[in-house]
Design an enzyme around this catalytic site. Sequence first.
Site, PDB file in Angstrom:
ATOM      1  N   HIS A   1      15.289   9.695  -8.688  1.00  0.00           N
ATOM      2  CA  HIS A   1      14.044   8.757  -9.090  1.00  0.00           C
ATOM      3  C   HIS A   1      13.583   9.011 -10.501  1.00  0.00           C
ATOM      4  CE1 HIS A   1      12.020   7.913  -4.916  1.00  0.00           C
ATOM      5  NE2 HIS A   1      13.200   7.658  -4.760  1.00  0.00           N
TER       6      HIS A   1
ATOM      7  N   TYR B   1       1.460   7.609  -6.100  1.00  0.00           N
ATOM      8  CA  TYR B   1       0.339   8.883  -6.195  1.00  0.00           C
ATOM      9  C   TYR B   1      -0.964   7.953  -6.174  1.00  0.00           C
ATOM     10  CZ  TYR B   1       3.459  12.898  -6.188  1.00  0.00           C
ATOM     11  OH  TYR B   1       4.462  13.846  -5.971  1.00  0.00           O
TER      12      TYR B   1
ATOM     13  N   PRO C   1       0.331  20.609  -1.912  1.00  0.00           N
ATOM     14  CA  PRO C   1       1.890  19.690  -1.899  1.00  0.00           C
ATOM     15  C   PRO C   1       1.449  18.543  -3.094  1.00  0.00           C
ATOM     16  CG  PRO C   1       0.433  18.944  -0.012  1.00  0.00           C
ATOM     17  CD  PRO C   1      -0.458  20.210  -0.765  1.00  0.00           C
TER      18      PRO C   1
ATOM     19  N   LYS D   1       5.652  20.916  -5.732  1.00  0.00           N
ATOM     20  CA  LYS D   1       6.680  22.093  -6.487  1.00  0.00           C
ATOM     21  C   LYS D   1       6.914  23.329  -5.536  1.00  0.00           C
ATOM     22  CE  LYS D   1       6.208  21.047 -10.878  1.00  0.00           C
ATOM     23  NZ  LYS D   1       7.325  20.166 -10.906  1.00  0.00           N
TER      24      LYS D   1
ATOM     25  N   TYR E   1       6.214  17.296 -13.956  1.00  0.00           N
ATOM     26  CA  TYR E   1       6.685  16.883 -12.578  1.00  0.00           C
ATOM     27  C   TYR E   1       8.175  17.002 -12.402  1.00  0.00           C
ATOM     28  CZ  TYR E   1       6.625  14.027  -8.362  1.00  0.00           C
ATOM     29  OH  TYR E   1       6.712  13.781  -7.044  1.00  0.00           O
TER      30      TYR E   1
HETATM   31  C1  PHB Z   1       7.322  14.281   0.567  1.00  0.00           C
HETATM   32  O1  PHB Z   1       8.007  13.182   0.359  1.00  0.00           O
HETATM   33  O2  PHB Z   1       7.240  14.811   1.679  1.00  0.00           O
HETATM   34  C2  PHB Z   1       6.530  14.573  -0.850  1.00  0.00           C
HETATM   35  C3  PHB Z   1       6.866  13.789  -1.877  1.00  0.00           C
HETATM   36  C4  PHB Z   1       5.919  14.477  -2.915  1.00  0.00           C
HETATM   37  C5  PHB Z   1       4.889  15.100  -2.837  1.00  0.00           C
HETATM   38  C6  PHB Z   1       4.513  15.732  -1.768  1.00  0.00           C
HETATM   39  C7  PHB Z   1       5.391  15.518  -0.504  1.00  0.00           C
HETATM   40  O3  PHB Z   1       3.958  15.604  -3.973  1.00  0.00           O
END
Ligand code: PHB
Length: 395
Positions: free
Chosen positions: A75, A203, A294, A298, A386
């Site tokens: 990505h 997000y 989460p 990280k 990130y």
């Molecule tokens: C996930 O794909 O489970 C996932 C992705 C990004 C995050 C948290 C979980 O910040």
Amino acid sequence: MRATRTQVAIVGAGPAGLLLAHLLHRSGIESVVVDNRTYEQIAGTVRAGILEADSVRLLVDSGVSGRVLTDGYRHDGVVLRFDGVNHRIDFQELVGASVWLYPQTEVFIDLAGRRGVDGGDVRYGVADTAVEISGDRPTVTCTDSDGRAGRIEADLLVGADGSRSICRHAFPPGAREEWFREYPFAWFGFLTEAPRSHPELIYTRSEHGFALISQRTPTVQRMYFQCKPTERLADWDDDRIWAEMRRRVNGNGFVLREGPISAKSVLPFRSFVTAPMRYDRLLLAGDAAHTVPPTGAKGLNLALADAAVLAEVIVDYYAEGDADVLDRYTERVKERVWRAQHFCYWLTTMLHAVAGASPFDIERQRGELALITGSRYGAAYFAEAYTGWRQSRSV
Ligand code: PHB
């Protein structure tokens, strides 16, 4: 009683424990890993899914597996969505880096497979695990999956046994400090059998709370929405979940692709650090030493980075024969840990709705998002954090 003498005893067969065992093996140091979960339990637990470029490089270059490059998805950016509008952060353009969508369960399967091929001693499904560090050598006692009592004596003991670590509690009182922060919310996570709603992660901040659209495969997606820590899974059927997701993310032409839901869970939210991560011949790695919310993806990356540094420090310890060498471990990882703590905390507070927030708080949050999405430097700050601070540009 089955007695085993080894160099490094590792409690926890998650990514930190297994990667450490693998890296030590490559340096000619032997270990025994124990975990109270079975192989199937670990492989079947849905966890996060984003690997930084450095984590990918570590797995590929150390010979764990190249599967992340063939089965994972690169990505080159993510979307921050607020007030119903998508703002893409272009990682490649801003910092020349990418992340990989490759779930933690796949990382576990790769590591466990590599240990198997290399003849590693990994004992899944043990019970009654206890650790002792007061004698001549650290010891782990447990009942093996075949019911036999086992005792492992080692030069060093590593607690890679997750946020509810028993090894952390073996530190004597006063031997380490703790820093932590609770949040008034949690995430409700689920898998759905549906096509991707978008090519990259989204997000979302909405007045109804945060939501995250993530992915697994072209036909299975992973999503989350902010909920109360006390939320009960039984209260959420598929219709209610989709209604909640829709009101947080749909709009301005964006429509979620929906399907049957499985693997529902409520994820706790906590920022925690303990240090030093070493007492005598006991060391902590991964979630046993620090947990992050989460939001910044990280946790897994920190666990892998800990294992890489710890393996080097253990090699130095054997080369120099001086236990004080082990103090280098906390010294070397603590900055990364606190940067990640800050990033996850910051992203969490920027994107979540807090009950009782004042109109000022809400507008300030919007201002912060505008700063990240409306400024090249703001966006680059986010992109660098990130993708990981010492990212490699080659993978
Ligand atoms: C996930 O794909 O489970 C996932 C992705 C990004 C995050 C948290 C979980 O910040």
